[in-house]
Motif scaffolding. Structure first.
Motif, PDB file in Angstrom:
ATOM      1  N   LYS A 137      38.904  36.454  37.769  1.00  0.00           N
ATOM      2  CA  LYS A 137      39.332  37.231  36.191  1.00  0.00           C
ATOM      3  C   LYS A 137      39.012  35.923  34.873  1.00  0.00           C
ATOM      4  O   LYS A 137      40.082  34.842  35.301  1.00  0.00           O
ATOM      5  N   ASN A 138      37.721  36.317  34.142  1.00  0.00           N
ATOM      6  CA  ASN A 138      38.726  35.751  32.761  1.00  0.00           C
ATOM      7  C   ASN A 138      37.633  34.069  33.556  1.00  0.00           C
ATOM      8  O   ASN A 138      39.185  33.192  33.628  1.00  0.00           O
ATOM      9  N   LEU A 139      36.779  34.409  33.863  1.00  0.00           N
ATOM     10  CA  LEU A 139      36.364  32.689  34.638  1.00  0.00           C
ATOM     11  C   LEU A 139      35.377  32.039  34.054  1.00  0.00           C
ATOM     12  O   LEU A 139      34.155  33.334  34.171  1.00  0.00           O
ATOM     13  N   THR A 140      35.096  31.056  33.998  1.00  0.00           N
ATOM     14  CA  THR A 140      33.730  30.851  34.304  1.00  0.00           C
ATOM     15  C   THR A 140      33.170  30.020  35.809  1.00  0.00           C
ATOM     16  O   THR A 140      34.175  29.467  35.632  1.00  0.00           O
ATOM     17  N   VAL A 141      31.847  30.268  35.761  1.00  0.00           N
ATOM     18  CA  VAL A 141      31.998  29.761  37.524  1.00  0.00           C
ATOM     19  C   VAL A 141      30.731  28.729  37.319  1.00  0.00           C
ATOM     20  O   VAL A 141      28.955  29.266  37.417  1.00  0.00           O
TER      21      VAL A 141
END
Length: 717
Positions: free
Chosen positions: A257-261
């Motif tokens: 959740k609320n993530l940049t990968v």
């Protein structure tokens, strides 16, 4: 608690951006179309295609909003529901295979709400996916929930129009009270974090960090979540407000959740079973597996979180591993290792190449009047088994701490030292230079180990891994001063250097002040040996830099350039694994304050520029240190001076190689280590033969190369 709201069925998938946040003349899809610039030509479904879709138990509130390309196979879409504007890319009569999973291209048993799907995707049992842009050849299998909010920020510490400031994400680093908090952003480097957490009293500088962070983003609502090309996601539960790069592999997660990968085909990221990752940035080539819990965090490239690790309010530098343990409110530079379930790190600045042993507890002593203070540890920090430290404390580079409870604040200024409690006499014991005297193998192996583990494909920022570098050499000088002060005060000698340079072991006990905040004594062991060792290492480092970076034909020219520059020994600061001369760093920060540097990209460019200049800066620093330690001006460096230095350096290199062998060979001759084997032959089968040790053999080859380099400088001065 939120309330369940009833709305007309045909509204599903529409009005993603609330009307009050839509720019004039724009519709709710304008950002989506900017994000997905695939240049494809989409068309409406034909009546025949709609008939086939419905025969296959597919549904839509409005088939006119399901757009396809001319490469469309309606028979490969079954038992699925479509709401809002859905665009489907090219399809083929093929299946996608990944690690023994084979799935036909198409959409099966899924519910799609206002998404763009790339070419040849395989969506199977995706129960709910809303407002996603899915790349080409993506596999989504058995995913429960994928959704996006109109104010999605993907882990960045910004606000969107209408957001309350209380919803902003901060990283509260180095201190539990939030006084060093920073705003995370995709692409943030350890150097960025370090500089932002320092100089909190400089309000202008702090505001500039804030300003350039916000300048890199906008507050516009309406960005979709993204899944990059060839990414595989299977058997997972919840995804919300995520931006995932290409070629990632995600399986069995509980929540992202609320993530940049970040992920690419050259540096793909994997996230495994049971992980819950919230409010974070994950760098390229990372591995996150088996029950990891991370909240408000940045995981830099090629790092790993494993086996139930908990990372909260923390930044973990490149090429690091944390498993089985808990890390809170910490800023950790590259090449950190922490593997044990019962180690704990809190409210710390750890400057890399560090290792936390089992049972080490750095933080949460619960013996102060407030939240934990701070621990600052130089490169090579190693708190040993079952070490407990008290905040605030500070440690020079390559400090090794013996098992024990350290109940008082510590300020250890001696690099390469061993710290222990003398319980019998109730005093602290410091052995400066311990690593060189007793465990050369482990010390020298560190450099090679960290270089081999540096998997960055684009090394535009120079991470210093050498044990002798400007930071540790400066600490050697500090150590020399501290030893002189301790000897002078303990023995009442005005000039202690004669006593320190004398032959033989000292019989007097020497005590050092201001190393521990307590009334008990701090014993300084082996002051003569460490004093001579520190000076020898400074001289040796200077010769090594000359041999490594200067050709014999131009050595005198380089020395003349150094003399002309009038360079004196300067302090270097470790900014996230990169060593920078303090004057250059001060100039960079001044340029930022004067708005001559106006973005993080410009800051990074300056880091790279300083990296390009580092070898010259390092060489000049080594020569300045040589002038200082020998008390000879560079203009007086003649051939006898250099010949003596070269001979001493060769002897020092030989000593290092011998001690590497000797410190490792102890393990082969210790009868207590031998006793678990039936014979020496069995031990050699299990641990390997000493003569086959690749690192020792490498050091032998390096000594031969060093000898050749020294010989090449004969007559060069």
């Amino acid at each position: 608690m939120g309330y369940i709201i009833k709305q007309p069925l045909n509204w599903i998938g529409y009005d993603f951006i609330p009307a009050e946040y839509l720019p004039e003349g724009k519709d709710e899809y304008y950002l989506r179309f900017e994000q997905n610039k695939n240049q494809k030509t989409y068309r409406n479904l034909t009546a025949e295609e709609i008939q086939i879709l419905e025969m296959n138990h597919n549904e839509s509130t409005d088939w006119n909003d399901v757009l396809v390309t001319d490469k469309f196979f309606p028979k490969q879409i079954k038992r699925s529901k479509f709401f809002g504007l859905v665009r489907i890319g090219d399809m083929e009569e093929v299946y996608l295979e990944y690690r023994d999973i084979r799935l036909p291209v198409g959409i099966y048993n899924s519910q799609i709400i206002s998404c763009d799907l790339g070419d040849c995707v395989a969506l199977h049992q995706v129960r709910y996916i809303a407002h996603f842009i899915v790349g080409n050849e993506v596999i989504l299998l058995n995913v429960n929930e994928m959704e996006t909010s109109s104010n999605a920020k993907f882990g960045n510490g910004i606000l969107k129009a209408g957001d309350q400031d209380s919803s902003r994400i901060y990283l509260e680093l180095c201190n539990e009270n939030g006084g060093r908090s920073v705003l995370p952003f995709d692409g943030m480097q350890a150097a960025d974090v370090y500089l932002w957490t320092r100089n909190r009293q400089d309000k202008v500088l702090q505001q500039r960090f804030w300003d350039i962070t916000h300048a890199g983003f906008n507050d516009i609502r309406g960005y979709y979540s993204e899944i990059g090309d060839r990414t595989v996601i299977k058997n997972s539960h919840t995804f919300k407000n995520v931006k995932i790069g290409s070629d990632a592999y995600i399986k069995g997660i509980s929540k992202l959740k609320n993530l940049t990968v970040n992920s690419t085909s050259e540096a793909y990221t994997q996230i495994g079973e049971g992980c819950e990752l919230v409010n974070g940035i994950i760098g390229y080539g990372c591995r996150v597996f088996y029950g990891v819990k991370a909240v408000r965090f940045i995981l830099s490239s090629y790092s790993q979180l494993k086996y139930g690790a908990r990372l909260i309010n923390s930044f973990l530098g490149d090429n690091s591993t944390i498993s089985c343990c808990e890390v809170l409110n910490s800023l950790i530079f590259p090449a950190h290792e922490q593997h044990h379930n019962n180690s704990f790190l809190c409210a710390a600045l750890v400057k890399g190449q560090s290792n936390m042993a089992a049972g080490a507890t750095v933080g949460s002593n619960h013996n102060s009047r407030g939240a934990d203070g701070e621990i600052i540890a130089g490169r090579g920090f190693w708190p040993g088994l079952c070490v407990s430290l008290k905040h605030n404390s500070r440690f020079a580079s390559y400090t090794l701490i013996v098992k024990g409870d350290f109940l008082h604040e510590l300020d250890i200024k001696f690099p390469f030292s061993l710290i222990s409690n003398d319980v019998t006499h109730d005093r602290l014991v410091v052995v400066p230079g311990y690593w060189f005297m007793y465990n050369m193998y482990a010390l020298m192996r560190n450099t090679n180990k960290f270089i081999s583990r540096d998997k960055r494909s684009f090394k535009n920022q120079y991470f210093e891994y050498d044990i002798l570098a400007p930071d540790t050499v400066n600490e050697l000088f500090t150590g020399l001063s501290e030893i002189e002060r301790a000897v002078g005060k303990t023995l009442g000698i005005a000039d202690p250097r004669g006593w320190l340079e004398a032959e033989g072991k000292a019989t007097e006990e020497i005590f050092v002040d201001n190393a521990e905040f307590s009334k008990r004594q701090v014993l300084l062991l082996k002051p003569r040996e460490s004093y001579k060792l520190f000076k020898k290492l400074i001289r040796y480092n200077a010769v090594c830099q000359v041999l490594e970076h200067v050709a014999p034909a131009v050595v005198q020219e380089k020395i003349n350039d150094f003399i002309a520059s009038g360079t004196k020994r300067v302090q270097f600061e470790n900014i996230g694994g990169q060593l920078v001369p303090v004057p250059k760093l001060e100039q960079l920060l001044d340029d930022l304050k004067k708005e001559e540097v106006n973005s993080w990209a410009a800051m990074h460019a300056r880091y790279h520029q300083m990296s390009n200049e580092y070898i010259t800066d390092k060489l000049h620093h080594a020569l300045a240190s040589l002038a200082e330690v020998t008390e000879r001006d560079a203009t007086s460096w003649d051939a006898p001076f250099w010949n003596e230095l070269l001979d001493e350096a060769l002897a020092t290199k030989k000593w290092i190689c011998e001690e590497i062998h000797n410190s490792r060979s102890k393990d082969y001759h210790n009868p207590f280590r031998l006793m678990v084997y039936e014979s020496v032959e069995e031990m050699n089968e299990v641990v390997g033969r000493l003569e086959d040790n690749s690192f020792i053999n490498q050091q032998t080859a390096e000594f031969e190369n060093f000898t050749s380099k020294v010989a090449a400088f004969n007559g060069a001065f």
